[in-house]
Design an enzyme around this catalytic site. Structure first.
Site, PDB file in Angstrom:
ATOM      1  N   ASP A 164       1.030  -1.256   0.117  1.00 55.35           N
ATOM      2  CA  ASP A 164      -0.497   0.103  -0.169  1.00 55.35           C
ATOM      3  C   ASP A 164       1.245   0.925   0.206  1.00 55.35           C
ATOM      4  O   ASP A 164       1.633   1.412  -0.694  1.00 55.35           O
ATOM      5  CB  ASP A 164      -0.466   0.042   1.324  1.00 55.35           C
ATOM      6  N   GLY A 195       4.507   3.848   5.627  1.00 58.94           N
ATOM      7  CA  GLY A 195       3.845   4.522   6.876  1.00 58.94           C
ATOM      8  C   GLY A 195       2.775   3.555   7.724  1.00 58.94           C
ATOM      9  O   GLY A 195       2.756   3.127   8.805  1.00 58.94           O
ATOM     10  N   GLY A 252     -16.280  -0.052  22.792  1.00 56.77           N
ATOM     11  CA  GLY A 252     -15.001   0.009  22.926  1.00 56.77           C
ATOM     12  C   GLY A 252     -14.727   1.168  23.470  1.00 56.77           C
ATOM     13  O   GLY A 252     -14.719   1.936  23.376  1.00 56.77           O
ATOM     14  N   ILE A 280      -8.498   3.677  21.719  1.00 57.73           N
ATOM     15  CA  ILE A 280      -8.769   4.316  20.979  1.00 57.73           C
ATOM     16  C   ILE A 280      -9.392   5.084  21.363  1.00 57.73           C
ATOM     17  O   ILE A 280      -9.795   5.988  20.987  1.00 57.73           O
ATOM     18  CB  ILE A 280      -8.276   3.193  19.496  1.00 57.73           C
ATOM     19  N   HIS A 284       5.699   6.124  21.655  1.00 53.71           N
ATOM     20  CA  HIS A 284       5.491   6.888  20.629  1.00 53.71           C
ATOM     21  C   HIS A 284       3.800   7.565  20.286  1.00 53.71           C
ATOM     22  O   HIS A 284       3.211   7.087  20.409  1.00 53.71           O
ATOM     23  CB  HIS A 284       5.875   6.363  19.188  1.00 53.71           C
TER      24      HIS A 284
HETATM   25  C1  LIG Z   1      -6.138   5.592  15.841  1.00 53.61           C
HETATM   26  C2  LIG Z   1      -4.771   4.379  15.788  1.00 53.61           C
HETATM   27  C3  LIG Z   1      -4.068   5.396  16.431  1.00 53.61           C
HETATM   28  C4  LIG Z   1      -2.732   4.543  17.528  1.00 53.61           C
HETATM   29  N1  LIG Z   1      -1.365   5.621  17.643  1.00 53.61           N
HETATM   30  C5  LIG Z   1      -0.929   4.864  18.604  1.00 53.61           C
HETATM   31  C6  LIG Z   1       0.008   5.641  19.517  1.00 53.61           C
HETATM   32  O1  LIG Z   1      -0.072   6.356  19.644  1.00 53.61           O
HETATM   33  N2  LIG Z   1       1.405   4.895  19.751  1.00 53.61           N
HETATM   34  C7  LIG Z   1       1.037   4.839  19.588  1.00 53.61           C
HETATM   35  O2  LIG Z   1       2.613   3.585  19.743  1.00 53.61           O
HETATM   36  N3  LIG Z   1       0.567   3.522  18.684  1.00 53.61           N
HETATM   37  C8  LIG Z   1      -0.801   3.425  18.582  1.00 53.61           C
HETATM   38  N4  LIG Z   1      -1.655   3.135  17.469  1.00 53.61           N
HETATM   39  C9  LIG Z   1      -1.182   1.267  17.117  1.00 53.61           C
HETATM   40  C10 LIG Z   1       0.166   1.737  16.025  1.00 53.61           C
HETATM   41  O3  LIG Z   1      -0.233   2.328  14.764  1.00 53.61           O
HETATM   42  C11 LIG Z   1       0.977   0.165  15.638  1.00 53.61           C
HETATM   43  O4  LIG Z   1       0.993  -0.930  16.699  1.00 53.61           O
HETATM   44  C12 LIG Z   1       1.910   0.682  14.324  1.00 53.61           C
HETATM   45  O5  LIG Z   1       1.151   1.227  13.459  1.00 53.61           O
HETATM   46  C13 LIG Z   1       2.227  -0.931  14.229  1.00 53.61           C
HETATM   47  O6  LIG Z   1       3.503  -0.892  13.374  1.00 53.61           O
HETATM   48  P1  LIG Z   1       3.172  -2.710  11.917  1.00 53.61           P
HETATM   49  O7  LIG Z   1       4.502  -2.801  11.879  1.00 53.61           O
HETATM   50  O8  LIG Z   1       3.039  -3.155  13.135  1.00 53.61           O
HETATM   51  O9  LIG Z   1       2.225  -2.114  11.342  1.00 53.61           O
HETATM   52  P2  LIG Z   1       1.864  -1.220  10.155  1.00 53.61           P
HETATM   53  O10 LIG Z   1       1.926   0.452  10.713  1.00 53.61           O
HETATM   54  O11 LIG Z   1       0.324  -2.135  10.240  1.00 53.61           O
HETATM   55  O12 LIG Z   1       2.229  -1.604   9.028  1.00 53.61           O
HETATM   56  C14 LIG Z   1       2.847  -2.721   7.609  1.00 53.61           C
HETATM   57  C15 LIG Z   1       2.340  -2.340   6.498  1.00 53.61           C
HETATM   58  O13 LIG Z   1       2.804  -3.573   6.258  1.00 53.61           O
HETATM   59  C16 LIG Z   1       1.635  -3.542   4.889  1.00 53.61           C
HETATM   60  N5  LIG Z   1       1.175  -4.898   4.396  1.00 53.61           N
HETATM   61  C17 LIG Z   1       0.624  -5.345   5.112  1.00 53.61           C
HETATM   62  N6  LIG Z   1       0.567  -7.029   4.481  1.00 53.61           N
HETATM   63  C18 LIG Z   1       1.286  -6.710   3.289  1.00 53.61           C
HETATM   64  C19 LIG Z   1       1.591  -7.549   2.697  1.00 53.61           C
HETATM   65  N7  LIG Z   1       1.372  -8.989   2.781  1.00 53.61           N
HETATM   66  N8  LIG Z   1       2.632  -7.031   1.305  1.00 53.61           N
HETATM   67  C20 LIG Z   1       3.479  -5.871   1.702  1.00 53.61           C
HETATM   68  N9  LIG Z   1       2.659  -5.121   2.567  1.00 53.61           N
HETATM   69  C21 LIG Z   1       2.076  -5.385   3.383  1.00 53.61           C
HETATM   70  C22 LIG Z   1       0.294  -2.767   4.615  1.00 53.61           C
HETATM   71  O14 LIG Z   1      -0.108  -1.999   4.288  1.00 53.61           O
HETATM   72  C23 LIG Z   1       1.033  -1.368   5.862  1.00 53.61           C
HETATM   73  O15 LIG Z   1       1.816  -0.338   5.413  1.00 53.61           O
HETATM   74  C24 LIG Z   1      -2.561   3.361  17.049  1.00 53.61           C
HETATM   75  C25 LIG Z   1      -3.212   2.586  16.534  1.00 53.61           C
HETATM   76  C26 LIG Z   1      -4.685   3.513  16.007  1.00 53.61           C
HETATM   77  C27 LIG Z   1      -5.936   2.477  15.443  1.00 53.61           C
END
Ligand SMILES: Cc1cc2nc3c(=O)[nH]c(=O)nc-3n(C[C@H](O)[C@H](O)[C@H](O)COP(=O)(O)OP(=O)(O)OC[C@H]3O[C@@H](n4cnc5c(N)ncnc54)[C@H](O)[C@@H]3O)c2cc1C
Length: 529
Positions: A116, A119, A259, A263, A499
């Site tokens: 996608d 970020g 919930g 969030i 963060h």
């Molecule tokens: C409203 C909201 C507020 C939040 N606020 C906070 C906060 O203040 N502080 C905090 O610490 N956390 C917060 N979070 C949680 C935080 O956003 C997540 O914990 C964090 O983004 C997880 O990171 P990640 O790298 O595991 O996954 P993600 O950030 O979800 O990234 C995963 C990436 O993988 C890509 N992807 C998925 N499958 C595939 C595939 N098969 N091939 C290629 N690409 C793929 C997706 O497109 C995405 O870009 C919040 C979440 C939400 C929903």
């Protein structure tokens, strides 16, 4: 290379509307032994500092270290003999990004696959836009609070806002951070491969419809999507998830938030500041069930009651129907224990904030004998993937929301850094109990370690004493100068930085010092008892 391998599985970019139905509430088990530490705080500046309070540390058995090294050196079965990359990361969210930067710093040839936009959740649909909205709600709240303004000697005429302007602020910030992330990876030579990634076999990943890439080590960092319970129909307009709410396409007069985790709570801060009436629907018997009970009570007194937020606890929303043909959103509630019908609510909008589900569909894990557990990729304490027979899959790791250990942005990047340390030869176990969580309401709430009841339960089972230290912001000069004396803190020492907080600059400072002086970060030590 290997173009004869053509797997017909084509999956478009992660479809955040097609929500996983499994419960996102992973049972988190920590491999480390008890820690009689805790910190909980409620106050305006959430935990910018944080604390492990880990008092004991184990020296890892050399046999484990040997196993780790041999796992990273072995080349099993049909694995390729030479590789396109040292490290390939699937998913360019914060977890993947953190791992990629650290990997290059460690000299690894690195690629990141993204289906996608760079970020992931945090930058595009999570931390970043939500904190932009919360910055607005914080200022609105100050401007609306006559009592507070008067106490500071200020006079301000009525505060108003431009909805589109607020929405643009959140959206522009997300774009800016997304560009920064992309540029930071490009600048140091991370290859960004666009397309959906799926595992074809050991050390082999398919990207998009026909590209096959090999890597010595692979990290799955595919994140999560909003979890929507059965019976709830999301139309994206009147029944929405956080993905929609962050776009702020409307500010409903009355919104039900299903919930009351962090969030839901953060959105209640935004909506009430912008003029909505909020009703919480919570399945458990108290609001904010994940928080320390004392902090929960204080939060209720400060964040819920004065804002006239209504709430129903101990109920499930079994059916939610979007507004249609002049009819409002209809929410059917049942008693969570007896399952008897309890109530029906009619509101202008409903926000479903019932947690997150891992996004692991279509990843091809069956090709390497890995079965997900309620959608989460099973991993050990070193984020090494465990297969369906309980064995470690060599060279394969999973970090961030997809493994469900701790669904927070800074936990995802800390896990990514931990994995890179391992693949570059340093044994490493992250202690999740030392990682803080923050809720950026006004005032903010932050916590690290065990809650008081959890610590007491552990103490009883394992025979140690819990000591509680507590202090109030009422006697803190800075807090009083800000007219923000409401809040408490219980026992604290420092570790990972939450963060997004201003104190992350200290983390950056520490990391840059580490590059020069080879000092290890407080979270990067093998920790246990
Ligand atoms: C409203 C909201 C507020 C939040 N606020 C906070 C906060 O203040 N502080 C905090 O610490 N956390 C917060 N979070 C949680 C935080 O956003 C997540 O914990 C964090 O983004 C997880 O990171 P990640 O790298 O595991 O996954 P993600 O950030 O979800 O990234 C995963 C990436 O993988 C890509 N992807 C998925 N499958 C595939 C595939 N098969 N091939 C290629 N690409 C793929 C997706 O497109 C995405 O870009 C919040 C979440 C939400 C929903």
């Amino acid at each position: 290379m290997q173009s004869s391998l053509s797997l017909s599985l084509t999956i478009p970019r992660p479809n955040h509307a097609a929500l996983a139905r499994d419960s996102p509430f992973a049972k988190i088990s920590h491999s480390t032994k008890p820690i009689n530490l805790r910190f909980c705080g409620l106050r305006r500046e959430a935990l910018g500092f944080s604390s492990p309070i880990l008092t004991r540390r184990v020296h890892l058995h050399s046999s484990r270290a040997t196993q780790l090294v041999s796992a990273s050196l072995s080349n099993n079965g049909s694995a390729p003999k030479s590789f396109d990359y040292d490290l390939l990361i699937i998913g360019a969210g914060v977890g993947g990004h953190g791992a990629a930067l650290h990997a290059v710093e460690k000299g690894l040839k690195t690629a990141i696959v993204e289906g996608d936009v760079v970020g992931g959740t945090c930058v595009n649909r999570g931390c970043v836009p939500s904190k932009a909205l919360l910055a607005v709600s914080g200022r609105m709240r100050e401007l609306q609070n006559e009592h507070h303004l008067k106490a500071l000697g200020l006079q301000v005429s009525a505060a108003g806002y431009d909805r589109q302007g607020v929405a643009d602020h959140a959206n522009n910030l997300a774009s800016k951070i997304r560009n920064n992330l992309t540029n930071s990876m490009k600048a140091i030579g991370v290859d960004i491969l666009t397309g959906f990634g799926s595992v074809l076999g050991p050390q082999k990943v398919k990207v998009g419809s026909d590209k096959v890439v090999t890597a010595k080590n692979i990290i799955i960092a595919t994140g999560s999507v909003p979890f929507v319970p059965k019976g709830i129909e999301v139309d994206g307009k009147t029944v929405i998830t956080s993905d929609h709410a962050l776009k702020l396409e409307s500010v409903p007069d009355w919104i039900a938030i299903v919930g009351s985790g962090y969030i839901g709570l953060e959105f209640s801060d935004v909506y009430t500041a912008l003029g909505s009436e909020v009703t919480f629907i919570e399945a458990l018997d108290q609001l904010m069930p994940g928080f320390d009970p004392e902090i929960g009570k204080l939060a209720q007194r400060v964040l819920i009651n004065p804002r006239k937020i209504d709430y129903h606890t101990g109920v499930f929303a079994t059916k939610i129907t979007p507004a249609k043909d002049g009819k409002p959103v209809i929410i059917e509630l049942i008693d969570a224990k007896t399952k008897e019908p309890k109530d029906t609510l009619e509101v202008d909008a409903a926000l479903i904030a019932t947690g997150r589900a891992p996004f692991t569909q279509g990843l091809g894990l069956e090709n390497i004998n890995v079965a997900t557990q309620r959608g989460f990729v099973p991993v050990d304490e070193r984020m090494r993937v465990i297969d369906a027979d309980g064995k470690l899959v060599p060279h394969l790791y999973c970090i961030g929301d997809a493994n469900g250990k701790m669904m927070l942005a800074h936990a995802a990047s800390a896990q990514g850094i931990s994995v890179v340390e391992q693949v570059t030869g340093r044994d490493h176990v992250l202690n999740h109990l030392s990682i803080p969580a923050a809720c950026f309401t006004h005032p903010e709430i932050s916590m690290v370690g065990l809650t008081e009841p959890q610590a007491r339960e552990k103490a009883e089972k394992e025979g140690f004493e819990v000591s509680i230290a507590k202090t109030s912001f009422k006697a803190n000069t800075k807090a009083l100068a800000e007219n923000e004396g409401e809040g408490i803190a219980k026992d604290i020492k420092l570790a990972v930085h939450a963060h997004p907080t201003l104190s992350e600059v200290l983390d950056e400072l520490f990391k840059s010092a580490k590059v020069k002086a080879h000092v290890s970060s407080p979270v990067s030590e093998p920790v246990a008892v």
